[in-house]
Write a protein that holds these residues in place. Structure first.
Motif, PDB file in Angstrom:
ATOM      1  N   ALA A   1     -27.976   5.392  55.006  1.00 63.06           N
ATOM      2  CA  ALA A   1     -29.425   5.233  54.986  1.00 63.06           C
ATOM      3  C   ALA A   1     -30.010   5.411  53.594  1.00 63.06           C
ATOM      4  O   ALA A   1     -31.204   5.206  53.393  1.00 63.06           O
ATOM      5  CB  ALA A   1     -30.073   6.238  55.950  1.00 63.06           C
ATOM      6  N   ASN A   2     -29.154   5.774  52.649  1.00 59.31           N
ATOM      7  CA  ASN A   2     -29.583   5.934  51.261  1.00 59.31           C
ATOM      8  C   ASN A   2     -29.387   4.612  50.520  1.00 59.31           C
ATOM      9  O   ASN A   2     -28.271   4.106  50.405  1.00 59.31           O
ATOM     10  CB  ASN A   2     -28.766   7.047  50.589  1.00 59.31           C
ATOM     11  N   GLY A   3     -30.479   4.049  50.018  1.00 59.96           N
ATOM     12  CA  GLY A   3     -30.391   2.763  49.336  1.00 59.96           C
ATOM     13  C   GLY A   3     -29.608   2.813  48.039  1.00 59.96           C
ATOM     14  O   GLY A   3     -29.213   1.757  47.521  1.00 59.96           O
ATOM     15  N   ASN A   4     -29.359   4.019  47.489  1.00 59.49           N
ATOM     16  CA  ASN A   4     -28.585   4.161  46.255  1.00 59.49           C
ATOM     17  C   ASN A   4     -27.127   4.507  46.529  1.00 59.49           C
ATOM     18  O   ASN A   4     -26.432   5.015  45.635  1.00 59.49           O
ATOM     19  CB  ASN A   4     -29.199   5.247  45.363  1.00 59.49           C
ATOM     20  N   HIS A   5     -26.660   4.232  47.745  1.00 59.85           N
ATOM     21  CA  HIS A   5     -25.263   4.506  48.077  1.00 59.85           C
ATOM     22  C   HIS A   5     -24.343   3.662  47.204  1.00 59.85           C
ATOM     23  O   HIS A   5     -24.705   2.589  46.710  1.00 59.85           O
ATOM     24  CB  HIS A   5     -25.015   4.207  49.563  1.00 59.85           C
ATOM     25  N   TYR A   6     -23.117   4.171  47.017  1.00 61.84           N
ATOM     26  CA  TYR A   6     -22.153   3.497  46.136  1.00 61.84           C
ATOM     27  C   TYR A   6     -21.895   2.060  46.567  1.00 61.84           C
ATOM     28  O   TYR A   6     -21.820   1.152  45.722  1.00 61.84           O
ATOM     29  CB  TYR A   6     -20.832   4.285  46.137  1.00 61.84           C
ATOM     30  N   LEU A   7     -21.764   1.803  47.874  1.00 62.83           N
ATOM     31  CA  LEU A   7     -21.502   0.451  48.354  1.00 62.83           C
ATOM     32  C   LEU A   7     -22.646  -0.497  48.011  1.00 62.83           C
ATOM     33  O   LEU A   7     -22.418  -1.658  47.630  1.00 62.83           O
ATOM     34  CB  LEU A   7     -21.279   0.463  49.867  1.00 62.83           C
ATOM     35  N   TYR A   8     -23.874  -0.015  48.128  1.00 60.57           N
ATOM     36  CA  TYR A   8     -25.017  -0.859  47.827  1.00 60.57           C
ATOM     37  C   TYR A   8     -25.113  -1.146  46.323  1.00 60.57           C
ATOM     38  O   TYR A   8     -25.415  -2.264  45.910  1.00 60.57           O
ATOM     39  CB  TYR A   8     -26.316  -0.200  48.304  1.00 60.57           C
TER      40      TYR A   8
END
Length: 313
Positions: A88-95
């Motif tokens: 739910a974090n838009g700054n996640h590594y995958l994103y």
């Protein structure tokens, strides 16, 4: 005489040390072979299984339907997913590492796979470049769609700056939204960069490129089973680097599917995402179901595998 005896002893010692090193190396290589053989056999089995699955007519004909169902009903998962999840974090590594460079990853891995597959099958540079041009045309389509959507978003939206309402000393704070000051002649990118609000109609470019890349990967990887069958018929072993590239492309396809599901479930935006998925589907339909089915004389690079396994250029 003493110097000759000393030299002979030195050469004898060197030979003994060399023999010891050869014995130690043989003892280390022997268990390594026993470990690598089952791993190589398992890798070959997985590769052939995935090639059969992706080359199955059921998957090729209905994958776009499954993807359409995912785009349509994926946002419903937002009622069950946790807002405290790492996704739910838009700054996640995958994103940050994959979603923002979706087309780059797809272009590099799929282009390498197409080049090596085409050259391994026919040893023809012109045919390899012809098949590789499919990626270039898809890239031009994605670039054109992104530019067009950016222009439409800038034309259909407006930039606002939130302002705190002016209050008297004896008045109570007014409920509702803060006042908005309109800023004209602002693009969406410059507006958001200035930490202001952008309101308008938009199409999800993330959903568009994810759907387009998933459909493209399935089309291009579906011919690997035919390559394996040809190599088996000619009593040749398949190219190991090509098998590794195939597995990397499959992993990339899985990553794109997971990212698409996460974007739909954790950041639902209806109907922006559905419009993006529809445009991705139309792009794939126009290329692989339309243009690529034409003859080379009509400017078509051909379908994946065309001229590689049937003895015709």
């Amino acid at each position: 005489m003493d110097s000759n005896t000393e030299n002979s002893w030195k050469s004898f010692g060197a030979e003994v040390n060399l023999e010891k090193l050869q014995k130690v190396a043989a003892e280390l290589i022997l268990p390594g072979r026993f470990i690598l053989r089952p791993l190589s056999a398992a890798l070959e089995l997985v590769t052939r299984l995935l090639a059969w699955v992706l080359g199955c007519s059921l998957v090729r004909r209905h994958f776009h339907l499954m993807l359409s169902g995912l785009v349509l009903f994926g946002p419903l998962l937002s009622f069950w997913v946790s807002r405290y999840s790492i996704f739910a974090n838009g700054n996640h590594y995958l994103y940050r590492k994959f979603l923002r460079s979706t087309w780059g990853w797809t272009c590099i891995l799929t282009g390498s796979f197409i080049s090596l597959l085409s050259f391994s099958a026919r040893r023809s540079v012109s045919l390899t470049l012809r098949h590789l041009s499919r990626i270039g045309l898809a890239g031009l389509l994605w670039w054109g769609c992104r530019r067009l959507l950016t222009l439409l978003e800038d034309a259909a939206g407006a930039c606002y700056e939130p302002l705190a309402p002016v209050q008297d000393a004896h008045s109570s704070p007014a409920p509702g939204q803060p006042l908005l000051l309109l800023h004209e002649n602002q693009s969406k990118a410059s507006c958001l960069k200035a930490n202001m609000m952008w309101r308008g109609y938009e199409v999800s470019q993330e959903t568009l490129v994810l759907c387009l890349c998933c459909l493209l990967l399935v089309e291009e990887l579906s011919v690997f089973g035919r390559y394996l069958a040809q190599e088996r018929r000619l009593h040749r072993s398949p190219s190991s680097p090509l098998g590794v590239l195939f597995l990397l492309c499959v992993v990339l396809l899985i990553i794109w599917m997971v990212l698409l599901l996460c974007v739909l479930a954790y950041f639902p935006a209806w109907p922006s995402q559905q419009l993006g998925g529809a445009l991705g589907y139309l792009g794939w339909r126009g290329l692989y179901q339309g243009w690529y089915r034409l003859t080379p004389s009509q400017g078509s690079p051909g379908l994946p595998g065309e001229g590689l396994f049937n003895g015709r250029l």
